[in-house]
Write a protein that holds these residues in place. Structure first.
Motif, PDB file in Angstrom:
ATOM      1  N   ILE A 111       0.804  -1.249   0.036  1.00  0.00           N
ATOM      2  CA  ILE A 111      -0.149  -0.300  -0.053  1.00  0.00           C
ATOM      3  C   ILE A 111       0.897   1.340  -0.052  1.00  0.00           C
ATOM      4  CG2 ILE A 111      -1.595   1.158   1.366  1.00  0.00           C
ATOM      5  CD1 ILE A 111      -2.874  -1.292   2.472  1.00  0.00           C
ATOM      6  N   LEU A 112       0.633   2.252  -0.946  1.00  0.00           N
ATOM      7  CA  LEU A 112       1.401   3.394  -1.186  1.00  0.00           C
ATOM      8  C   LEU A 112       0.939   4.479   0.037  1.00  0.00           C
ATOM      9  CD1 LEU A 112       0.985   3.346  -5.055  1.00  0.00           C
ATOM     10  CD2 LEU A 112       3.264   3.070  -3.491  1.00  0.00           C
ATOM     11  N   ARG A 150      -0.757  -0.423  -4.392  1.00  0.00           N
ATOM     12  CA  ARG A 150      -2.034   0.541  -4.549  1.00  0.00           C
ATOM     13  C   ARG A 150      -2.217   1.597  -3.685  1.00  0.00           C
ATOM     14  NH1 ARG A 150      -5.702  -1.598  -0.956  1.00  0.00           N
ATOM     15  NH2 ARG A 150      -5.115  -3.428   0.052  1.00  0.00           N
ATOM     16  N   THR A 151      -3.176   2.373  -3.803  1.00  0.00           N
ATOM     17  CA  THR A 151      -3.150   3.391  -2.902  1.00  0.00           C
ATOM     18  C   THR A 151      -4.659   3.310  -2.505  1.00  0.00           C
ATOM     19  OG1 THR A 151      -3.656   5.938  -2.413  1.00  0.00           O
ATOM     20  CG2 THR A 151      -3.871   5.153  -4.862  1.00  0.00           C
ATOM     21  N   GLU A 152      -5.242   3.718  -1.014  1.00  0.00           N
ATOM     22  CA  GLU A 152      -6.434   3.939  -0.661  1.00  0.00           C
ATOM     23  C   GLU A 152      -7.185   5.341  -0.878  1.00  0.00           C
ATOM     24  OE1 GLU A 152      -8.188   1.249   0.995  1.00  0.00           O
ATOM     25  OE2 GLU A 152      -6.685  -0.121   0.286  1.00  0.00           O
ATOM     26  N   LEU A 153      -6.407   6.106  -1.580  1.00  0.00           N
ATOM     27  CA  LEU A 153      -6.861   7.603  -1.660  1.00  0.00           C
ATOM     28  C   LEU A 153      -8.247   7.456  -2.677  1.00  0.00           C
ATOM     29  CD1 LEU A 153      -6.217  10.215  -1.254  1.00  0.00           C
ATOM     30  CD2 LEU A 153      -5.000  10.571  -3.663  1.00  0.00           C
ATOM     31  N   GLY A 154      -9.115   7.845  -2.010  1.00  0.00           N
ATOM     32  CA  GLY A 154     -10.410   8.000  -2.558  1.00  0.00           C
ATOM     33  C   GLY A 154     -11.476   6.654  -2.032  1.00  0.00           C
ATOM     34  N   ILE A 155     -10.911   5.898  -1.177  1.00  0.00           N
ATOM     35  CA  ILE A 155     -11.647   5.035  -0.512  1.00  0.00           C
ATOM     36  C   ILE A 155     -11.734   5.196   0.795  1.00  0.00           C
ATOM     37  CG2 ILE A 155     -11.733   2.871  -0.038  1.00  0.00           C
ATOM     38  CD1 ILE A 155     -10.071   1.990  -2.230  1.00  0.00           C
ATOM     39  N   ARG A 161      -4.141  17.533   0.163  1.00  0.00           N
ATOM     40  CA  ARG A 161      -3.001  17.181   0.891  1.00  0.00           C
ATOM     41  C   ARG A 161      -2.402  15.744   0.759  1.00  0.00           C
ATOM     42  NH1 ARG A 161      -2.125  15.147   6.195  1.00  0.00           N
ATOM     43  NH2 ARG A 161      -4.295  15.084   6.554  1.00  0.00           N
ATOM     44  N   TYR A 162      -3.521  14.714   0.487  1.00  0.00           N
ATOM     45  CA  TYR A 162      -3.056  13.484   0.445  1.00  0.00           C
ATOM     46  C   TYR A 162      -2.330  13.270  -1.028  1.00  0.00           C
ATOM     47  CZ  TYR A 162      -5.309  12.259   4.732  1.00  0.00           C
ATOM     48  OH  TYR A 162      -5.771  12.124   6.057  1.00  0.00           O
ATOM     49  N   ILE A 163      -3.045  14.214  -2.090  1.00  0.00           N
ATOM     50  CA  ILE A 163      -2.393  13.749  -3.471  1.00  0.00           C
ATOM     51  C   ILE A 163      -1.058  14.273  -3.353  1.00  0.00           C
ATOM     52  CG2 ILE A 163      -2.629  14.684  -5.666  1.00  0.00           C
ATOM     53  CD1 ILE A 163      -5.407  14.804  -5.712  1.00  0.00           C
ATOM     54  N   MET A 198      -7.624   4.799  -7.812  1.00  0.00           N
ATOM     55  CA  MET A 198      -9.132   4.558  -8.011  1.00  0.00           C
ATOM     56  C   MET A 198      -9.474   4.739  -9.435  1.00  0.00           C
ATOM     57  SD  MET A 198     -11.214   3.409  -5.718  1.00  0.00           S
ATOM     58  CE  MET A 198     -12.578   4.255  -5.913  1.00  0.00           C
ATOM     59  N   THR A 199      -8.792   5.566 -10.016  1.00  0.00           N
ATOM     60  CA  THR A 199      -9.210   6.026 -11.594  1.00  0.00           C
ATOM     61  C   THR A 199      -8.075   5.779 -12.502  1.00  0.00           C
ATOM     62  OG1 THR A 199      -8.403   8.540 -10.871  1.00  0.00           O
ATOM     63  CG2 THR A 199     -10.689   7.790 -10.587  1.00  0.00           C
TER      64      THR A 199
END
Length: 262
Positions: A111-112, A150-155, A161-163, A198-199
């Motif tokens: 996980i990133l 993978r990243t949990e960003l968006g979940i 800030r997270y980007i 996610m995209t």
């Protein structure tokens, strides 16, 4: 080695299922259906006698287990920092570790989102050394290495800030991976790397890749790819509507927003 002709696929499956529990379900085997992993026995009491060093000549059991490793194309490590321990663990108590065998294939995931300190997060401080331990091994002919980060960003979280943090992490990871992948391919192995959001999926194969080169390029690309995610959260946070009512107004067409808030 003649054992590969003496051991049946059922024998191999039974031995794999009796691997020690000590490293969180190593060796991994992907299962079918809703469960991500198959269930392994809680002990080695069901270990087939041909791989039990207490029942047969230990060098024989050692070579049987070595054959199992060399036929198993479904070994998983769920974070890079576990690679060294995975390679040196005697899962079956025969004196044979994965390092002793010529593995045909290995899957490495992680996980990133290092800032969130989620389980199985990548450790940027040790990533280079963790990967380097694979270069110390003798691989099977046509060895394949699959890496999926993978990243949990968006979940579980989103926002500008997270980007920013994610762009720095993905750039750092890619800079560490590039020289490592070059060494792996020089030894004749095939490689596939995926970094999943996610995209958008960023991919690398032995022939081509679409990874940005600099941190600024990563940031610009992620902002475009993930804009809908964090703009959707911004609208929710500042709309002034109760969360439950807002959830009901999410349209079926906006799939990403629906993933976030249903």
């Amino acid at each position: 080695m003649v054992y590969q002709y003496l051991i049946t696929p059922r024998d191999i499956s039974d031995i794999e299922r009796c691997a020690a529990f000590c490293l969180d379900r190593f060796p991994y085997r992907r299962g079918e259906g809703p469960q991500e992993y198959r269930t392994f026995p809680a002990s080695k009491t069901d270990l087939p006698f041909i791989a039990d060093a207490k029942l047969v000549y230990k060098p024989f059991a050692h070579e049987v287990v070595e054959t199992v490793y060399e036929s198993n194309r479904d070994l998983w490590v769920d974070m890079p920092s576990a690679i060294p321990k995975f390679l040196d663990t005697d899962f079956f108590g025969t004196g044979c570790t994965p390092r002793h065998a010529k593995l045909p294939k290995l899957h490495v995931s992680g996980i990133l989102d290092v800032e969130k300190r989620l389980p199985n997060c990548i450790d940027l401080a040790t990533l280079q050394a963790d990967l380097a331990t694979l270069l110390e091994c003798t691989w099977g002919h046509g060895f394949e290495l699959d890496i999926v980060f993978r990243t949990e960003l968006g979940i579980s979280h989103s926002g500008e800030r997270y980007i920013l943090t994610l762009a720095h992490t993905m750039c750092t990871v890619w800079q560490i991976l590039m020289p490592f992948l070059t060494k792996v391919q020089k030894r004749g192995a095939s490689v596939q790397v995926l970094m999943l959001t996610m995209t958008k999926t960023y991919s690398y194969t032995s022939d081509e890749h679409d990874m940005p080169e600099t941190e600024e390029e990563w940031l610009d690309d992620l902002r475009v790819a993930l804009r809908g995610l964090y703009e959707g959260q911004w609208r929710m946070e500042y709309s002034g509507q109760p969360p439950r009512k807002r959830r009901k107004e999410v349209t079926a067409g906006n799939v990403l927003t629906r993933w976030l808030y249903l």
